[in-house]
Design a protein around this motif. Structure first.
Motif, PDB file in Angstrom:
ATOM      1  N   VAL A 180       0.644  -1.399   0.046  1.00 10.58           N
ATOM      2  CA  VAL A 180      -0.050   0.012   0.056  1.00 10.58           C
ATOM      3  C   VAL A 180       0.840   1.239   0.208  1.00 10.58           C
ATOM      4  CG1 VAL A 180      -0.229  -0.130   2.565  1.00 10.58           C
ATOM      5  CG2 VAL A 180      -1.882   1.396   1.169  1.00 10.58           C
ATOM      6  N   VAL A 181       2.091   1.173   0.330  1.00 10.39           N
ATOM      7  CA  VAL A 181       2.982   2.434   0.304  1.00 10.39           C
ATOM      8  C   VAL A 181       3.665   2.468  -0.726  1.00 10.39           C
ATOM      9  CG1 VAL A 181       5.107   2.920   1.604  1.00 10.39           C
ATOM     10  CG2 VAL A 181       3.447   1.668   2.865  1.00 10.39           C
ATOM     11  N   GLY A 234      -3.384   7.162   6.550  1.00 10.32           N
ATOM     12  CA  GLY A 234      -2.494   5.968   6.383  1.00 10.32           C
ATOM     13  C   GLY A 234      -1.569   5.776   7.316  1.00 10.32           C
ATOM     14  N   HIS A 235      -1.441   4.441   7.902  1.00 15.63           N
ATOM     15  CA  HIS A 235      -0.455   4.253   8.917  1.00 15.63           C
ATOM     16  C   HIS A 235      -0.451   2.689   8.777  1.00 15.63           C
ATOM     17  CE1 HIS A 235       1.474   4.590  12.741  1.00 15.63           C
ATOM     18  NE2 HIS A 235       0.679   3.265  13.173  1.00 15.63           N
ATOM     19  N   GLN A 254       3.950   5.845   7.673  1.00 16.30           N
ATOM     20  CA  GLN A 254       2.792   6.962   7.856  1.00 16.30           C
ATOM     21  C   GLN A 254       2.637   7.737   6.850  1.00 16.30           C
ATOM     22  OE1 GLN A 254       1.228   7.946  10.823  1.00 16.30           O
ATOM     23  NE2 GLN A 254       0.017   9.071   9.199  1.00 16.30           N
ATOM     24  N   GLU A 255       1.645   7.765   6.212  1.00 15.92           N
ATOM     25  CA  GLU A 255       0.946   8.475   5.276  1.00 15.92           C
ATOM     26  C   GLU A 255       0.902  10.268   5.397  1.00 15.92           C
ATOM     27  OE1 GLU A 255      -2.476   8.450   1.681  1.00 15.92           O
ATOM     28  OE2 GLU A 255      -2.827   7.761   3.796  1.00 15.92           O
ATOM     29  N   THR A 256       1.605  10.721   4.526  1.00 12.58           N
ATOM     30  CA  THR A 256       1.690  12.298   4.551  1.00 12.58           C
ATOM     31  C   THR A 256       0.967  12.998   3.154  1.00 12.58           C
ATOM     32  OG1 THR A 256       3.601  12.724   3.640  1.00 12.58           O
ATOM     33  CG2 THR A 256       3.626  12.090   5.869  1.00 12.58           C
ATOM     34  N   VAL A 257       0.840  14.243   3.409  1.00  6.74           N
ATOM     35  CA  VAL A 257       0.396  14.986   2.126  1.00  6.74           C
ATOM     36  C   VAL A 257       1.229  14.805   0.903  1.00  6.74           C
ATOM     37  CG1 VAL A 257      -1.131  16.480   3.641  1.00  6.74           C
ATOM     38  CG2 VAL A 257       1.185  17.288   2.721  1.00  6.74           C
ATOM     39  N   ILE A 302       6.231   8.043   4.327  1.00  4.23           N
ATOM     40  CA  ILE A 302       7.266   8.169   5.311  1.00  4.23           C
ATOM     41  C   ILE A 302       7.539   6.885   6.110  1.00  4.23           C
ATOM     42  CG2 ILE A 302       7.483  10.676   5.005  1.00  4.23           C
ATOM     43  CD1 ILE A 302       6.649  10.787   7.862  1.00  4.23           C
ATOM     44  N   ALA A 303       8.706   6.674   6.411  1.00  3.24           N
ATOM     45  CA  ALA A 303       9.087   5.577   7.430  1.00  3.24           C
ATOM     46  C   ALA A 303       9.780   6.309   8.608  1.00  3.24           C
ATOM     47  CB  ALA A 303      10.162   4.722   6.915  1.00  3.24           C
TER      48      ALA A 303
END
Length: 82
Positions: free
Chosen positions: A29-30, A59-60, A72-75, A79-80
Motif C-alpha cells: 500500500v506504501v 494511512g498508517h 505513515q502517510e503524509t500529504v 514516510i518511514a
C-alpha cells in the motif's frame, strides 16, 4: 505556516549509512515520498512540530516488528519512522 530559508543546514546526512533496503519490508500500500531514500543525502527540509501534524494523513502501517519501521502517510506520500 511560515518558512525560514537558509543557505545551509548544519546537520549530518540522513539516513544513517548502515540502512539497508534489503532489511526493510515495504508494504504494498506504501508509495514512498522518495523511492531512493536509502543512500545518505543532505537534509532538504526540516518541519517543526507545529507544522508536522498538519502534514499527516490517515494511512498508517505498523507491522509490530521492532526491526521494521512504522509507515505513515503524509500529504507528500508515505514516510518511514523508527
Amino acid at each position: 505556516m511560515w518558512f525560514v530559508v537558509v543557505d545551509e543546514l548544519d546537520c549530518k546526512e540522513y539516513p544513517e549509512p548502515n540502512l539497508r533496503l534489503d532489511d526493510i519490508s515495504i508494504p504494498r500500500v506504501v508509495t514512498l515520498v522518495d523511492p531512493h531514500f536509502d543512500p545518505p543525502k543532505p537534509v532538504d527540509v526540516v518541519f517543526g512540530a507545529t507544522s508536522f501534524g498538519g502534514l499527516l494523513e490517515q494511512g498508517h502501517v505498523d507491522t509490530n516488528d521492532p526491526d521494521q519501521p512504522i509507515w505513515q502517510e503524509t500529504v507528500f506520500g508515505w514516510i518511514a519512522a523508527g
